[in-house]
Design a protein around this motif. Structure first.
Motif, PDB file in Angstrom:
ATOM      1  N   GLY A  12       2.706  58.130  54.623  1.00  0.00           N
ATOM      2  CA  GLY A  12       1.976  58.680  53.594  1.00  0.00           C
ATOM      3  C   GLY A  12       2.059  60.312  53.465  1.00  0.00           C
ATOM      4  O   GLY A  12       2.875  60.735  54.173  1.00  0.00           O
ATOM      5  N   PHE A  13       0.942  60.898  53.036  1.00  0.00           N
ATOM      6  CA  PHE A  13       1.194  62.127  52.611  1.00  0.00           C
ATOM      7  C   PHE A  13       0.904  62.970  53.960  1.00  0.00           C
ATOM      8  O   PHE A  13       1.782  63.669  54.475  1.00  0.00           O
ATOM      9  N   LEU A  14      -0.281  62.703  54.477  1.00  0.00           N
ATOM     10  CA  LEU A  14      -0.665  63.376  55.971  1.00  0.00           C
ATOM     11  C   LEU A  14       0.337  62.899  56.875  1.00  0.00           C
ATOM     12  O   LEU A  14       0.875  63.349  57.933  1.00  0.00           O
ATOM     13  N   ASP A  38       3.820  51.687  58.570  1.00  0.00           N
ATOM     14  CA  ASP A  38       3.337  51.900  57.426  1.00  0.00           C
ATOM     15  C   ASP A  38       3.581  50.550  56.467  1.00  0.00           C
ATOM     16  O   ASP A  38       4.948  49.986  56.770  1.00  0.00           O
ATOM     17  N   ASN A  39       2.690  49.978  55.806  1.00  0.00           N
ATOM     18  CA  ASN A  39       2.995  48.953  55.030  1.00  0.00           C
ATOM     19  C   ASN A  39       3.122  49.053  53.486  1.00  0.00           C
ATOM     20  O   ASN A  39       3.406  48.496  52.631  1.00  0.00           O
ATOM     21  N   ILE A  71       1.426  50.306  51.178  1.00  0.00           N
ATOM     22  CA  ILE A  71       0.453  49.694  50.086  1.00  0.00           C
ATOM     23  C   ILE A  71       0.152  51.087  49.132  1.00  0.00           C
ATOM     24  O   ILE A  71       0.041  50.943  48.011  1.00  0.00           O
ATOM     25  N   THR A  72       0.150  52.278  49.599  1.00  0.00           N
ATOM     26  CA  THR A  72      -0.078  53.577  48.934  1.00  0.00           C
ATOM     27  C   THR A  72       0.937  54.634  49.195  1.00  0.00           C
ATOM     28  O   THR A  72       1.097  55.472  48.401  1.00  0.00           O
ATOM     29  N   GLY A  73       2.052  54.247  50.305  1.00  0.00           N
ATOM     30  CA  GLY A  73       2.757  55.568  50.760  1.00  0.00           C
ATOM     31  C   GLY A  73       4.347  54.916  50.345  1.00  0.00           C
ATOM     32  O   GLY A  73       4.344  53.971  49.166  1.00  0.00           O
ATOM     33  N   LYS A 129       4.860  47.824  58.779  1.00  0.00           N
ATOM     34  CA  LYS A 129       3.790  47.120  59.329  1.00  0.00           C
ATOM     35  C   LYS A 129       2.521  47.142  58.807  1.00  0.00           C
ATOM     36  O   LYS A 129       2.100  48.267  58.601  1.00  0.00           O
ATOM     37  N   ASP A 130       1.732  46.046  58.715  1.00  0.00           N
ATOM     38  CA  ASP A 130       0.355  46.398  58.330  1.00  0.00           C
ATOM     39  C   ASP A 130      -0.471  46.221  59.549  1.00  0.00           C
ATOM     40  O   ASP A 130      -0.273  45.351  60.274  1.00  0.00           O
ATOM     41  N   VAL A 131      -1.024  47.623  59.837  1.00  0.00           N
ATOM     42  CA  VAL A 131      -1.646  47.747  61.108  1.00  0.00           C
ATOM     43  C   VAL A 131      -3.219  46.820  61.220  1.00  0.00           C
ATOM     44  O   VAL A 131      -3.895  47.191  62.014  1.00  0.00           O
ATOM     45  N   PHE A 168      -3.575  57.459  60.733  1.00  0.00           N
ATOM     46  CA  PHE A 168      -3.573  57.863  59.192  1.00  0.00           C
ATOM     47  C   PHE A 168      -3.562  56.771  58.299  1.00  0.00           C
ATOM     48  O   PHE A 168      -3.382  57.422  57.046  1.00  0.00           O
ATOM     49  N   ALA A 169      -3.463  55.603  58.581  1.00  0.00           N
ATOM     50  CA  ALA A 169      -3.234  54.616  57.677  1.00  0.00           C
ATOM     51  C   ALA A 169      -4.588  54.326  57.024  1.00  0.00           C
ATOM     52  O   ALA A 169      -5.696  54.071  57.482  1.00  0.00           O
ATOM     53  N   ALA A 210      -6.537  56.632  50.356  1.00  0.00           N
ATOM     54  CA  ALA A 210      -7.134  57.751  50.476  1.00  0.00           C
ATOM     55  C   ALA A 210      -7.867  58.210  49.459  1.00  0.00           C
ATOM     56  O   ALA A 210      -8.386  59.126  49.519  1.00  0.00           O
TER      57      ALA A 210
HETATM   58  N1  LIG Z   1      -5.098  63.927  51.720  1.00  0.00           N
HETATM   59  C1  LIG Z   1      -6.041  64.566  51.979  1.00  0.00           C
HETATM   60  O1  LIG Z   1      -6.367  65.550  51.611  1.00  0.00           O
HETATM   61  C2  LIG Z   1      -7.124  64.120  52.960  1.00  0.00           C
HETATM   62  C3  LIG Z   1      -8.192  64.544  53.382  1.00  0.00           C
HETATM   63  C4  LIG Z   1      -8.987  64.071  54.506  1.00  0.00           C
HETATM   64  C5  LIG Z   1      -8.952  62.878  54.974  1.00  0.00           C
HETATM   65  N2  LIG Z   1      -7.658  62.461  54.608  1.00  0.00           N
HETATM   66  C6  LIG Z   1      -7.632  60.961  55.232  1.00  0.00           C
HETATM   67  O2  LIG Z   1      -6.446  60.788  55.805  1.00  0.00           O
HETATM   68  C7  LIG Z   1      -5.689  59.639  55.475  1.00  0.00           C
HETATM   69  C8  LIG Z   1      -4.469  59.792  55.107  1.00  0.00           C
HETATM   70  O3  LIG Z   1      -4.500  60.220  53.868  1.00  0.00           O
HETATM   71  P1  LIG Z   1      -3.109  60.614  52.953  1.00  0.00           P
HETATM   72  O4  LIG Z   1      -3.537  61.373  52.017  1.00  0.00           O
HETATM   73  O5  LIG Z   1      -2.148  60.757  53.985  1.00  0.00           O
HETATM   74  O6  LIG Z   1      -2.978  59.079  52.025  1.00  0.00           O
HETATM   75  P2  LIG Z   1      -1.789  58.262  51.707  1.00  0.00           P
HETATM   76  O7  LIG Z   1      -2.224  57.352  50.646  1.00  0.00           O
HETATM   77  O8  LIG Z   1      -0.802  59.334  51.212  1.00  0.00           O
HETATM   78  O9  LIG Z   1      -1.150  57.635  53.026  1.00  0.00           O
HETATM   79  C9  LIG Z   1      -1.805  56.898  53.815  1.00  0.00           C
HETATM   80  C10 LIG Z   1      -0.933  55.669  54.293  1.00  0.00           C
HETATM   81  O10 LIG Z   1      -1.289  54.769  55.134  1.00  0.00           O
HETATM   82  C11 LIG Z   1      -0.593  53.505  54.427  1.00  0.00           C
HETATM   83  N3  LIG Z   1      -1.569  52.276  54.883  1.00  0.00           N
HETATM   84  C12 LIG Z   1      -2.443  52.074  54.117  1.00  0.00           C
HETATM   85  N4  LIG Z   1      -3.266  50.886  54.843  1.00  0.00           N
HETATM   86  C13 LIG Z   1      -2.341  50.600  55.711  1.00  0.00           C
HETATM   87  C14 LIG Z   1      -2.152  49.326  56.662  1.00  0.00           C
HETATM   88  N5  LIG Z   1      -2.887  48.388  56.546  1.00  0.00           N
HETATM   89  N6  LIG Z   1      -0.957  49.217  57.415  1.00  0.00           N
HETATM   90  C15 LIG Z   1      -0.171  50.321  57.708  1.00  0.00           C
HETATM   91  N7  LIG Z   1      -0.156  51.308  56.780  1.00  0.00           N
HETATM   92  C16 LIG Z   1      -1.337  51.413  55.843  1.00  0.00           C
HETATM   93  C17 LIG Z   1      -0.267  53.685  53.262  1.00  0.00           C
HETATM   94  O11 LIG Z   1       0.909  52.987  52.773  1.00  0.00           O
HETATM   95  C18 LIG Z   1       0.156  55.180  53.158  1.00  0.00           C
HETATM   96  O12 LIG Z   1       1.435  55.525  53.423  1.00  0.00           O
HETATM   97  C19 LIG Z   1      -6.985  58.508  54.797  1.00  0.00           C
HETATM   98  O13 LIG Z   1      -7.631  58.052  55.600  1.00  0.00           O
HETATM   99  C20 LIG Z   1      -7.593  59.741  53.981  1.00  0.00           C
HETATM  100  O14 LIG Z   1      -8.853  59.336  53.624  1.00  0.00           O
HETATM  101  C21 LIG Z   1      -6.864  62.723  53.667  1.00  0.00           C
END
Ligand SMILES: NC(=O)c1ccc[n+]([C@@H]2O[C@H](COP(=O)([O-])OP(=O)(O)OC[C@H]3O[C@@H](n4cnc5c(N)ncnc54)[C@H](O)[C@@H]3O)[C@@H](O)[C@H]2O)c1
Length: 157
Positions: A10-12, A31-32, A34-36, A55-57, A73-74, A77
């Motif tokens: 994912g992003f972070l 990572d599964n 789903i949004t990454g 992997k679905d965690v 961080f999964a 978001a």
């Molecule tokens: N981006 C921001 O500015 C920000 C700010 C504050 C908090 N957050 C929090 O940080 C976390 C990550 O945010 P992000 O922006 O990187 O989101 P993102 O969607 O880019 O990344 C999340 C990743 O988690 C993976 N994922 C989701 N469910 C999963 C599962 N069951 N098993 C394995 N992988 C799974 C997705 O495929 C994705 O790659 C979230 O909880 C978000 O709420 C983000």
């Protein structure tokens, strides 16, 4: 030492993988997708210290070998993603949090008993709400505590 990063594609999570590798850590990204996207970690594919596993965690989590840190961080978001994946979002915030804390405890990695206790309470609340929903009773979740109890309460109406 090795770190596990859930949501590593994912992003972070992917930026965290970059940073940990730059600091000399080995990294296992789970990572599964789903949004990454695998494209977020494609630049790391030649790095011997980096491994990505699809992997679905929210499913039971087994990781062989040493783990020094677990970063969870999964999660979908953003509000549009929460609406698109409501059950997956609930599960990754509750069940997967338990799995990642259990992994940290099992490996004696960084994580705290307080966080584990809070996650267990949240999971209990979600399970009770799901049981009420399955029984056909809309659930109303509250953070109010019953008199004499330290547990948050779930009520069905
Ligand atoms: N981006 C921001 O500015 C920000 C700010 C504050 C908090 N957050 C929090 O940080 C976390 C990550 O945010 P992000 O922006 O990187 O989101 P993102 O969607 O880019 O990344 C999340 C990743 O988690 C993976 N994922 C989701 N469910 C999963 C599962 N069951 N098993 C394995 N992988 C799974 C997705 O495929 C994705 O790659 C979230 O909880 C978000 O709420 C983000």
């Amino acid at each position: 030492m090795r770190a596990v990063v859930t949501g590593g594609a994912g992003f972070l999570g992917s930026h965290l993988c970059d940073r940990l590798l730059a600091e000399g850590w080995e990294v296992l990204a789970l990572d599964n997708l789903i949004t990454g996207s695998e494209s977020n970690v494609a630049h790391l594919s030649g790095n011997a210290k980096f491994r990505y596993e699809k992997k679905d965690v929210s499913e039971p989590l087994r990781v062989a070998g040493e783990v020094g840190y677990v970063f969870h961080f999964a999660s979908p978001a953003s509000p549009p993603d929460y609406l698109k994946f409501p059950i997956e979002t609930l599960k990754v915030g509750s069940i997967a949090t338990m799995h990642t804390l259990d992994l940290a405890l099992e490996k004696k990695a960084k994580g705290s008993d307080k966080e584990a206790k809070e996650a267990k309470d949240t999971l209990d609340l979600v399970n009770r709400a799901l049981a009420l929903l399955r029984a056909g009773k809309p659930a109303r979740l509250t953070e109010r505590k019953k008199p004499g109890s330290t547990q948050p309460s779930t009520s069905g109406r």
